[in-house]
Design a protein around this motif. Structure first.
Motif, PDB file in Angstrom:
ATOM      1  N   PHE A 251       0.840  -1.179   0.000  1.00 42.98           N
ATOM      2  CA  PHE A 251       0.000   0.000   0.000  1.00 42.98           C
ATOM      3  C   PHE A 251       0.880   1.236   0.000  1.00 42.98           C
ATOM      4  N   TYR A 252       0.300   2.363  -0.362  1.00 43.13           N
ATOM      5  CA  TYR A 252       1.041   3.619  -0.436  1.00 43.13           C
ATOM      6  C   TYR A 252       0.092   4.761  -0.103  1.00 43.13           C
ATOM      7  N   GLY A 253       0.631   5.918   0.128  1.00 48.03           N
ATOM      8  CA  GLY A 253      -0.184   7.081   0.439  1.00 48.03           C
ATOM      9  C   GLY A 253       0.623   8.097   1.223  1.00 48.03           C
ATOM     10  N   THR A 254      -0.044   8.801   2.138  1.00 50.35           N
ATOM     11  CA  THR A 254       0.624   9.773   3.002  1.00 50.35           C
ATOM     12  C   THR A 254       0.354   9.403   4.449  1.00 50.35           C
ATOM     13  N   LYS A 255       1.320   9.702   5.292  1.00 49.04           N
ATOM     14  CA  LYS A 255       1.209   9.336   6.703  1.00 49.04           C
ATOM     15  C   LYS A 255       2.201  10.159   7.500  1.00 49.04           C
TER      16      LYS A 255
ATOM     17  N   HIS B 189       5.085  10.997   1.888  1.00 54.40           N
ATOM     18  CA  HIS B 189       4.517  10.009   0.983  1.00 54.40           C
ATOM     19  C   HIS B 189       5.246   8.723   1.350  1.00 54.40           C
TER      20      HIS B 189
ATOM     21  N   MET C 220      -5.211  11.095   5.536  1.00 53.22           N
ATOM     22  CA  MET C 220      -3.990  10.398   5.186  1.00 53.22           C
ATOM     23  C   MET C 220      -4.404   9.386   4.126  1.00 53.22           C
ATOM     24  N   ARG C 221      -4.003   9.636   2.913  1.00 53.27           N
ATOM     25  CA  ARG C 221      -4.440   8.786   1.811  1.00 53.27           C
ATOM     26  C   ARG C 221      -3.641   7.487   1.796  1.00 53.27           C
ATOM     27  N   VAL C 222      -4.351   6.397   1.826  1.00 53.46           N
ATOM     28  CA  VAL C 222      -3.727   5.082   1.740  1.00 53.46           C
ATOM     29  C   VAL C 222      -4.426   4.319   0.620  1.00 53.46           C
ATOM     30  N   HIS C 223      -3.636   3.809  -0.279  1.00 48.79           N
ATOM     31  CA  HIS C 223      -4.156   3.041  -1.404  1.00 48.79           C
ATOM     32  C   HIS C 223      -3.533   1.653  -1.356  1.00 48.79           C
TER      33      HIS C 223
END
Length: 146
Positions: A2-6, A25, A141-144
């Motif tokens: 998974f990826y995103g911002t945190k 990111h 916090m976008r997580v994909h």
């Protein structure tokens, strides 16, 4: 995967609701691209601050500690999966166990040393009071996931 911002690198913790962290990111919880350092207030609001090198250093330190623990555990599993386990293998397992114990101790102290002293706490609260108009609601916090 998974990826995103945190947020990573929580430092200068006053309590569970006030601390400094750096937003990155990330890819599979590995911080990659710096997005900014923030004072996180009650986990719902933030105040952007200048780059905080301590937060960035602690983010990567904790990542390194986690990697050392994972590599040590996998190494032990590989050594112990062989059919005849000789004395050298047991010494290697003992060394890996020591490395894991030291890594958990380092992780514990990374959070303990990340606490704010009374002077830093007062500075953070004064900065928040001075910049109330710049406090923003924490974006998602976008997580994909793959």
């Amino acid at each position: 995967m998974f990826y995103g911002t945190k947020f990573f690198g929580q430092v200068e913790s006053v309590d569970r609701h006030l601390h400094i962290a750096t937003r990155f990111h990330h890819f599979s919880l590995i911080p990659l691209v710096y997005q900014g350092s923030y004072i996180v207030i009650d986990n719902t609001h933030t105040l952007r601050i200048p780059i905080n090198f301590k937060s960035i250093a602690f983010a990567y330190l904790r990542l390194l500690i986690g990697a050392v623990i994972i590599v040590s555990i996998l190494s032990m599993l590989i050594i112990l999966s062989g059919s005849p386990i000789d004395r050298d293998a047991w010494w290697f397992v003992a060394a890996c166990t020591g490395v894991i114990a030291l890594s958990f101790t380092a992780a514990y102290y990374s959070f303990k040393f990340g606490k704010a002293n009374p002077e830093k706490r007062a500075q953070m609260i004064a900065l928040i009071e001075k910049n109330k108009e710049n406090i923003v609601k924490l974006g998602p916090m976008r997580v994909h996931a793959y």
